[in-house]
Design an enzyme around this catalytic site. Sequence first.
Site, short mmCIF file in Angstrom:
data_model
loop_
_atom_site.label_atom_id
_atom_site.label_comp_id
_atom_site.label_asym_id
_atom_site.label_seq_id
_atom_site.Cartn_x
_atom_site.Cartn_y
_atom_site.Cartn_z
N HIS A 195 0.82 -1.31 -0.03
CA HIS A 195 0.09 0.15 0.08
C HIS A 195 0.87 1.28 0.06
O HIS A 195 0.47 2.27 -0.77
CB HIS A 195 -0.95 -0.08 1.31
CG HIS A 195 -2.21 -0.94 1.05
ND1 HIS A 195 -2.90 -0.76 -0.22
CD2 HIS A 195 -2.78 -1.76 1.92
CE1 HIS A 195 -4.05 -1.64 -0.17
NE2 HIS A 195 -3.99 -1.92 1.07
N GLU A 237 2.10 -16.18 -20.82
CA GLU A 237 2.79 -15.93 -19.81
C GLU A 237 3.67 -16.97 -19.22
O GLU A 237 4.21 -17.08 -18.06
CB GLU A 237 2.15 -15.34 -18.61
CG GLU A 237 0.95 -16.06 -18.12
CD GLU A 237 -0.22 -15.47 -17.33
OE1 GLU A 237 0.44 -14.55 -16.69
OE2 GLU A 237 -1.31 -15.62 -17.44
N ASP A 281 5.24 -12.79 -15.73
CA ASP A 281 5.29 -14.10 -15.16
C ASP A 281 6.12 -14.88 -16.31
O ASP A 281 6.77 -15.72 -15.94
CB ASP A 281 4.06 -14.73 -15.43
CG ASP A 281 3.39 -14.41 -14.04
OD1 ASP A 281 3.99 -14.37 -12.86
OD2 ASP A 281 2.11 -14.77 -13.70
N CYS A 337 1.01 -6.64 -21.95
CA CYS A 337 0.68 -5.90 -20.62
C CYS A 337 1.55 -6.17 -19.32
O CYS A 337 1.08 -5.58 -18.31
CB CYS A 337 -0.82 -6.54 -20.24
SG CYS A 337 -0.72 -8.10 -19.79
#
Length: 574
Positions: A190, A449, A473, A520
């Site tokens: 966060h 991936e 990945d 992506c």
Amino acid sequence: MNVLLGLSASNGIGIGKAFVVPESEKRVISSKKIKAEEKPKQLERFERSLAKVTGQIASQLDAVKGDKVQSEIFETYFLMLNDPEFLGDVRKSFESSNYSIEYILNQKTEDYADRLRSSGNAYLAERSEDICDIFGRVLDDLLDFHPFDIEQVPDDAVIVAKSLAPSDTVILSKRRIAGIALTDGGVSSHVGILARNYGIPAVFDIENILDEIKNDALVIIDGISGEVIDSPDETTLSDYQKKIAKAKAHSEKLKIFRDKTAKTIDGERFQLMANIGTVDEARVAMEEGADGIGLFRTEFLFMSEANAKSALGSVHSKVAAFSEENQFNAYRRVLETMHNKPVTIRTLDAGGDKIISSLETQHSNSEEKNPLMGLRAIRLTLANPQIFKIQLRALYRASVFGNLKIMIPLVTSVEQVHEVQAIIEKVKDELKSENIPFNPDVPVGIMVETAAAAMISDCLAKVSDFFSIGTNDLTQYTLGVDRENALVAPMYDEFHLAVLRLLHKTIKAAEAEGIPVSVCGEMASRPESVMVLAGMGVRTLSMSPKLITSVKELLSKISIDELKAISSKRLNSL
């Protein structure tokens, strides 16, 4: 002058006086057994502390209204504090044991956090901090333990600390923070997410920073190079002040690219899409000039919905949290926000962790020693078709509200694609029989991936409407390197020849079959890798919304021939 090295978590440069957050004393929790007659009073104390912390979180939530990112954090905390499944487990374990409520709460919190850490999903692993933080506050109240108050941080300070608890991040929106320097902290934490959201330079993973930097010392945070400069000399300080002024001017200049088409100096056009994880981020994508959404990660939506389940705690209420209607509304909002620009929504990409097992999947009780290689993504949803069908129904219902594309994660065989297509046909038949409108021609593509998918990309291209390459990945799986593991992270190399050759093979397979191919992963946003991918033939890139204008600027300064030369040099290196 002292230069400390770390990991860049948020770009930019900040200068300010150090505010050193002292390392918290460790709370001591006794394993001493209690008597049966003490239990009612201990439970009363627990309920009071729980109510007190819930009230504090409600107040903090009210204080950050209007700030979507901060609100989501405190909403998640509020839901955690009212999670009937977790609290019921705590109470049940306390009643059946002879240990104090503090001891049981601590044990259950650590158990749940461990499951998130081993989920195989980087985002969910970072959320283990959340449950430790929020129930740590309940423990602090139970023990009358009072750690350091983050509210003491002044404006324009550089926060120097071992770590920041997620609930401490409220300070980032309440103060003008010049920078953050931490010993701990992940890029997906966060603190990292918010630092990037607010444009606060941040460097993590700095060894012994509390021993090196003193309170009130002048500090430079270089979030570009990952350096923290303690007590800079006048020349260094002047150089960095000039860099800040130059960066501000450049940021203003980039705004002109928001409404421009991405293209090279010789006119070759590109599509620059946005990666998003929440519905509200679609609005940011539009503001930043995205050509569409290249990746909507629905596992974050599922995670949020899981926490929002009814206090009844029944199987029906658990399923309701993942209801078709909830998903439909979320997908519809994103599609409508994007005004008919393409929106690629990835089906659930998560492992068999507690977030998903709350749906009581067929394998929810299994312990996986290596979740990253286990029952995750399309493997999980094919093993639990009831979950998959609910999501597909919601997606197809939403398809009439925009330009939808559906993407399947972690595909490794043609057979998996056929299984998905069979379920899709059943969903279409159901919707048709119920007279529910939907677009029957929604493109369904796959993520490439793994090395397996790349090696048989020519076969997969024949059964897929499009490819989207997940370079994060693909690199991890190809090299056998966990980039979150500090011991081997330096070996994580997207430019490794094996990775580049698999990329090239996949791109050529898509071209041969005449299907679109995009990227992506993080390679889609870094200048050097953007040039290599473009030189290989990729014309659609998906990235964080805030990076779109800088990639547009980069492409505007270079020709296709130059890009091809850069790519060829990489591919032919030994």
